[in-house]
Design a protein around this motif. Structure first.
Motif, PDB file in Angstrom:
ATOM      1  N   GLU A 167       0.857  -1.178   0.000  1.00  0.00           N
ATOM      2  CA  GLU A 167       0.000   0.000   0.000  1.00  0.00           C
ATOM      3  C   GLU A 167       0.896   1.231   0.000  1.00  0.00           C
ATOM      4  OE1 GLU A 167      -2.523   0.323   3.469  1.00  0.00           O
ATOM      5  OE2 GLU A 167      -0.937  -0.393   4.769  1.00  0.00           O
ATOM      6  N   VAL A 226      -3.364   3.646  -2.331  1.00  0.00           N
ATOM      7  CA  VAL A 226      -3.157   2.852  -3.539  1.00  0.00           C
ATOM      8  C   VAL A 226      -2.618   1.481  -3.150  1.00  0.00           C
ATOM      9  CG1 VAL A 226      -1.732   2.694  -5.621  1.00  0.00           C
ATOM     10  CG2 VAL A 226      -2.723   4.884  -4.960  1.00  0.00           C
ATOM     11  N   LYS A 235      -0.696  -1.874  -4.776  1.00  0.00           N
ATOM     12  CA  LYS A 235       0.145  -2.219  -5.917  1.00  0.00           C
ATOM     13  C   LYS A 235       0.655  -3.650  -5.800  1.00  0.00           C
ATOM     14  CE  LYS A 235       2.365   2.338  -6.141  1.00  0.00           C
ATOM     15  NZ  LYS A 235       3.694   2.988  -6.161  1.00  0.00           N
ATOM     16  N   LYS A 255       2.816  -1.857  -9.823  1.00  0.00           N
ATOM     17  CA  LYS A 255       1.683  -1.442 -10.662  1.00  0.00           C
ATOM     18  C   LYS A 255       0.402  -1.376  -9.837  1.00  0.00           C
ATOM     19  CE  LYS A 255       4.114  -1.785 -14.497  1.00  0.00           C
ATOM     20  NZ  LYS A 255       4.409  -0.699 -15.376  1.00  0.00           N
ATOM     21  N   LEU A 256      -0.380  -0.330 -10.058  1.00  0.00           N
ATOM     22  CA  LEU A 256      -1.628  -0.119  -9.321  1.00  0.00           C
ATOM     23  C   LEU A 256      -2.699  -1.117  -9.731  1.00  0.00           C
ATOM     24  CD1 LEU A 256      -2.027   3.716 -10.018  1.00  0.00           C
ATOM     25  CD2 LEU A 256      -0.792   2.670  -8.153  1.00  0.00           C
ATOM     26  N   LEU A 267      -7.394   1.814  -6.059  1.00  0.00           N
ATOM     27  CA  LEU A 267      -7.202   3.137  -5.454  1.00  0.00           C
ATOM     28  C   LEU A 267      -8.466   3.514  -4.706  1.00  0.00           C
ATOM     29  CD1 LEU A 267      -6.127   3.337  -8.677  1.00  0.00           C
ATOM     30  CD2 LEU A 267      -5.355   5.504  -7.814  1.00  0.00           C
ATOM     31  N   TRP A 277     -10.616   1.212 -16.536  1.00  0.00           N
ATOM     32  CA  TRP A 277     -10.833   1.349 -15.098  1.00  0.00           C
ATOM     33  C   TRP A 277     -12.291   1.655 -14.794  1.00  0.00           C
ATOM     34  CZ3 TRP A 277      -7.175   0.805 -11.204  1.00  0.00           C
ATOM     35  CH2 TRP A 277      -5.853   0.627 -11.635  1.00  0.00           C
TER      36      TRP A 277
END
Length: 117
Positions: free
Chosen positions: A18, A28, A30, A34-35, A38, A77
């Motif tokens: 996080e 966020v 990850k 990479k995310l 969120l 998204w």
């Protein structure tokens, strides 16, 4: 769904970190840098999750709680609003889907380093 439940679910996935890369409000999650999720801690009423474009359209048509990603690429998204017409079980499935998309997009080297192959 609440922020703590979402946070615990995400952090129970392997190698998830996080972070607050944008500001002190946007949490966020990850994997491999990479995310995949969120959430705003101020409003904490929705989460942004990556989604396959075709599935994203289907979800938006089926559920009022699923909208194009706020401040994100709307093709890839979704913003998923809590406590509307979507059960927590489905939100967990959408988190899993987002996580899997990101893992599958990682390089083979990174997946191997994280033991995700």
């Amino acid at each position: 769904m609440d922020v703590e439940t979402l946070r615990n679910y995400c952090l129970n996935k392997p190698h998830v970190e996080e972070d607050f890369p944008f500001d002190e409000d946007t949490l966020v999650f990850k994997i491999g840098g990479k995310l995949f999720a969120l959430i705003s801690l101020k409003s904490n009423s929705s989460v942004n999750l990556k989604c396959d474009p075709e599935k994203a359209i289907e979800l938006r048509e089926a559920y009022h709680a699923v909208q194009p990603g706020y401040h994100m690429n709307k093709k890839h998204w979704n913003t998923v609003h809590f406590n509307e017409d979507l059960e927590d079980k489905i939100i967990f499935e959408l988190i899993d889907h987002s996580f899997a998309l990101i893992v599958n997009g990682l390089s083979k080297k990174v997946r191997t380093e994280l033991n995700l192959t």
